[in-house]
Design an enzyme around this catalytic site. Structure first.
Site, mmCIF file in Angstrom:
data_model
loop_
_atom_site.group_PDB
_atom_site.id
_atom_site.type_symbol
_atom_site.label_atom_id
_atom_site.label_comp_id
_atom_site.label_asym_id
_atom_site.label_seq_id
_atom_site.Cartn_x
_atom_site.Cartn_y
_atom_site.Cartn_z
ATOM 1 N N LYS A 45 -47.460 30.454 -5.421
ATOM 2 C CA LYS A 45 -47.588 31.910 -5.438
ATOM 3 C C LYS A 45 -47.696 32.554 -4.053
ATOM 4 C CE LYS A 45 -47.777 33.331 -9.835
ATOM 5 N NZ LYS A 45 -46.994 34.462 -10.372
ATOM 6 N N SER A 101 -45.797 23.529 -10.209
ATOM 7 C CA SER A 101 -46.039 24.875 -9.674
ATOM 8 C C SER A 101 -47.481 25.147 -9.283
ATOM 9 C CB SER A 101 -45.576 25.923 -10.684
ATOM 10 O OG SER A 101 -46.181 25.708 -11.944
#
Length: 503
Positions: free
Chosen positions: A51, A305
């Site tokens: 992110k 992720s």
């Protein structure tokens, strides 16, 4: 105006905070699947998630005046840490609005980066609306977690690194999907430079906003989402991300929580790293694709992720991983309550490894047994059930029964024949200190509670199984009560597992 995402991605500013992550092979999983499985290690970023790429790229494109005023975002996890780290690097003010249900480990991680934390509301939606209000009042710039071209381009740098590091053929690349920023950015770049590579998005079964939107050809708003894979639990995908996914993504795959748990275990066995549930979505989707296509000798890439795992949640994951890998099956078996019947049942199981066994005398005619068995292949469960049934022991395969896996295995032996007019429901409610008491107080009715089971799984949401005695004449009032309660619920009154062991 059409955006050239290839150019935008190639000129993104991410490496002041992000690192070029490795592309690691998973030897054990590769051997099991007969394909070469590669893992893009975004869990190795400074904030343990991809992110920060999008957050920093967005902020790097702001004017000096905007940076001086500061930025704001709403997030309960990885995006918050990405914005906080980016603001710390740039020396600007960052306000992070987080739901009051956010675990302390995440709140403290954001504060440690120097950001101002505002706790508001029980859900992301509450926090998001409050952040928009603060944005206007304090003249801050909102950094969206996914639906912004600069954020999308920042996430797309993962695809740029992938093609730099692996020039050989790739069959498919798998990305987790929440709002769609990661998938959109990677798909836009891969289809521009390596169009032969399949790009596949992966969603959790109870949070498939992108899958449903693609089916209908427009963005849909889910009424509720499951929060096990909380990093990807989004009710509506973004406008920008949806348009890009429509144009560039080959397909979507939906996986259940057990498959996610199994994927976390797979990555741990190969890397000794523990991914968060959303971080393992891509691996779960890769496995489902490999099994469905029966492909061999192909190179499959999954993006790991994120790894911001709550330690307490490991209890639930370990419990469900074997079920997700179909290496454990659970059954309800009915045997006659006669001398020797129990021993005969055990003989029928043979040398199989028993993982769980629950039994209690029910009546003089028959007994119900809850049993877990280690299996080597999913088809074994049906074969076992068939063998037991053929021997005169009625058997139900409960391996896909959510109530049985979440609650029943901890409640077996609780028959209450004296309880009349019992209905049984599963509920989810925001988990925070005092949440269980708040849930009980919100029920606030005179119906007698006849069954109650709650376990704290270290998640953002608590799960409860409740039995209540509701006379037929109260059914309309009870339905109104459920609608006004405001919590997701499931009617389990006719679940065969409940009928056999608890009803």
């Amino acid at each position: 105006m059409t955006i050239n995402y290839r150019e935008k991605i190639e000129h993104s500013h991410v490496y002041a905070v992000a690192r070029h992550t490795p592309l690691d092979e998973l030897p054990n999983l590769s051997s099991r699947l007969n394909n070469r499985v590669l893992l893009k290690r975004e869990d190795m970023q400074p904030v343990f998630s991809f992110k920060l790429r999008g957050a920093y790229n967005k902020m790097a494109n702001l004017s000096a005046e905007a940076l001086q005023r500061g930025v704001i975002c709403a997030s309960a996890g990885n995006h918050a840490q990405g914005v906080a780290l980016s603001a710390q690097k740039m020396g600007c003010r960052a306000v992070i609005v987080m739901p009051t249900t956010t675990p302390a480990i995440k709140v403290n991680a954001v504060r440690a980066r120097g950001a101002e934390v505002v706790l508001f509301g029980d859900s992301y939606s509450d926090a998001y609306l409050h952040a928009l209000d603060l944005e206007q009042r304090e003249e801050l710039t909102f950094v969206h977690p996914y639906d912004d071209p600069d954020v999308i381009a920042g996430q797309g740098t993962i695809a740029l690194e992938l093609v730099q590091d692996h020039a050989a053929p790739i069959e498919a690349v798998f990305c987790c999907v929440g709002g769609g920023g990661l998938l959109a950015g990677m798909a836009a770049y891969l289809k521009a430079v390596r169009p032969e590579i399949k790009v596949i998005g992966v969603e959790a079964q109870d949070a498939e906003a992108m899958t449903e939107s693609l089916k209908l050809g427009q963005r849909v708003m889910l009424e509720q989402v499951g929060l096990f894979a909380d990093g990807a639990a989004v009710k509506q995908v973004g406008e920008h991300t949806f348009a890009l996914v429509q144009q560039y993504v080959d397909e979507m795959i939906v996986v259940d929580n057990d498959a996610i748990c199994a994927a976390i275990k797979d990555v741990f066995e190969d890397t000794r790293s523990i991914l968060e549930p959303a971080g393992a979505l891509a691996v779960a989707g890769l496995k489902a694709y490999s099994q469905r296509e029966q492909c061999q000798g192909k190179t499959l890439v999954a993006v790991a992720s994120g790894a911001n795992m709550n330690f307490d949640r490991l209890r639930f994951i370990a419990e469900r991983a074997e079920l997700g890998e179909r290496r454990e099956a659970v059954f309800a078996v009915t045997i006659p309550e006669t001398p020797g019947a129990f021993k005969r049942f055990c003989r029928l199981l043979g040398q199989r490894n028993i993982t769980e066994f629950n039994y209690r005398f029910a009546d003089t005619e028959q007994a119900h047994i809850f049993v877990g068995l280690a299996v080597h292949h999913p088809t074994e469960a049906d074969a076992i059930a068939g063998k037991l049934a053929a021997a005169g022991l009625p058997t139900i395969n409960l391996s896909d029964n959510e109530m049985a896996k979440l609650h029943l295995r901890h409640l077996v032996g609780g028959h209450a024949p004296q309880v009349q007019n019992e209905v049984v429901y599963r509920f989810e409610f925001p988990e925070k200190p005092g949440a269980l008491m708040n849930f009980l107080e919100s029920m606030g009715h005179n119906w007698n509670i006849s069954l109650f089971h709650y376990r704290n799984h270290g998640a953002d949401f608590g799960r409860v199984l409740v039995g209540m005695q509701v006379p037929p004449e109260d059914q309309v009032a009870f339905t109104q009560f459920l609608q006004q309660l405001g919590y997701p619920y499931w009617d389990e009154s006719h679940n065969p597992a409940y009928r056999l062991f608890l009803g």
